[in-house]
Design an enzyme around this catalytic site. Structure first.
Site, PDB file in Angstrom:
ATOM      1  N   ASP A  63       0.651  -1.209   0.060  1.00 47.45           N
ATOM      2  CA  ASP A  63       0.004   0.168  -0.029  1.00 47.45           C
ATOM      3  C   ASP A  63       0.912   1.194  -0.168  1.00 47.45           C
ATOM      4  O   ASP A  63       2.114   1.246   0.105  1.00 47.45           O
ATOM      5  CB  ASP A  63      -0.905   0.020   1.262  1.00 47.45           C
ATOM      6  CG  ASP A  63      -1.965  -1.152   1.022  1.00 47.45           C
ATOM      7  OD1 ASP A  63      -2.336  -1.374   0.078  1.00 47.45           O
ATOM      8  OD2 ASP A  63      -2.513  -1.480   2.443  1.00 47.45           O
ATOM      9  N   TYR A 124       6.886  -9.840   6.677  1.00 42.76           N
ATOM     10  CA  TYR A 124       6.817  -8.225   6.980  1.00 42.76           C
ATOM     11  C   TYR A 124       7.630  -8.035   8.190  1.00 42.76           C
ATOM     12  O   TYR A 124       7.422  -8.841   9.361  1.00 42.76           O
ATOM     13  CB  TYR A 124       5.768  -7.779   6.946  1.00 42.76           C
ATOM     14  CG  TYR A 124       4.982  -7.630   5.512  1.00 42.76           C
ATOM     15  CD1 TYR A 124       5.084  -6.226   4.943  1.00 42.76           C
ATOM     16  CD2 TYR A 124       4.274  -8.660   4.867  1.00 42.76           C
ATOM     17  CE1 TYR A 124       4.267  -6.124   3.604  1.00 42.76           C
ATOM     18  CE2 TYR A 124       3.643  -8.503   3.728  1.00 42.76           C
ATOM     19  CZ  TYR A 124       3.759  -7.281   2.810  1.00 42.76           C
ATOM     20  OH  TYR A 124       3.424  -7.122   1.555  1.00 42.76           O
TER      21      TYR A 124
END
Length: 284
Positions: A63, A124
């Site tokens: 994003d 992540y």
């Protein structure tokens, strides 16, 4: 596109970027700056194919504001074009790309490789500090400041209830026709000597806003606003809870993408395309 078309060769790109000034990975209408758009434009320029765009397929569509250290993508190029440019393509891209995005390697992908569907996990890291003085100015674009003291042990206790295969609808932004079933392989937090808390989050795949929502829930536990059992209860309820905040994107970095052995790539490519469902709770 899964199959490589005749006369083309699939190229794997390993890359990283600082997401601060990008509107995410994926190309968008309206001329917004994206990582995909930037790399495809550079590739078109350095190969002198101004009328043709060779589209990238990426392992994880990040994003706006999210960073990547170990992103993976692929592109299918005409074999003649690859043969002509392969020796100098990496250096030419380095000269053309902006300094907040780098391609580190360009290699011919093994048979069956698909950057998105062949991946077996994405890892992540989310970085946050509860230092009462705030964030080191040199790290402000990569570390979230949380202005309450955080109990890392309580956050790890809460995280354990979220591991495994579940429907993460309570922690995802729904997309029409997309499943929210995922297998969360790792969710753990550790405080470094510098006081920065790093959350490591690894799953076979992630749905939209999943990582940032999970971190938002754990921060609520860490600062004492909720008990360690609360994130698990939210997961079981299966609906969005207004108390689960999607934390800001700048603390999040895609660190690494994992792939199986070359001989298993094609099988994984096919498996990952199947829509998932959880086993029935019933028994006979």
């Amino acid at each position: 596109m899964s199959e490589v078309q005749p006369g083309h060769v699939r190229i794997r790109l390993d890359l990283s970027y600082d997401g601060t000034d990008f509107h995410g990975w994926a190309k968008q209408a309206g001329g917004k700056r994206t990582v995909q758009g930037e790399i495809e434009d550079a590739l078109r320029t350095v190969t002198r194919t101004k009328d043709t765009t060779y589209e990238l397929t990426v392992a994880g569509r990040t994003d706006a504001g999210v960073h990547a250290r170990g992103q993976v993508a692929h592109v299918d190029l005409p074999a003649e074009l690859w043969a002509e440019h392969r020796e100098k393509l990496l250096k030419r891209l380095a000269g053309r790309l902006s300094k907040d995005v780098r391609v580190w390697s360009l290699t011919e992908a093994p048979r069956g490789f698909n950057a998105r569907f062949s991946a077996v996990w994405r890892r992540y890291a989310y970085r946050v500090t509860d230092n009462p003085g705030g964030v080191d100015p040199l790290l402000r674009g990569h570390v979230l400041w949380h202005d309450w003291p955080l109990d890392v042990d309580a956050m790890n206790e809460a995280a354990r209830a979220l591991l495994g295969e579940h429907d993460f609808a309570a922690y995802c932004k729904r997309r029409e026709g997309a499943t929210t079933i995922r297998t969360l392989q790792e969710l753990s937090l550790a405080r470094g000597a510098d006081g920065i808390i790093t959350a490591t989050v690894r799953a076979d795949a992630f749905c939209h806003n999943m990582v940032r929502s999970l971190i938002g829930a754990l921060l609520f536990v860490g600062d004492g606003h909720r008990g360690p059992e609360w994130p698990g209860k939210v997961l079981a309820a299966g609906v969005r809870d207004s108390a689960v905040h999607v934390v800001r994107p700048h603390g999040l970095t895609l660190e690494e993408v994992g792939y199986p052995a070359d001989e298993l790539l094609a099988a994984r490519n096919l498996e990952a395309r199947n829509k998932r469902s959880l086993p029935s709770a019933g028994c006979c």
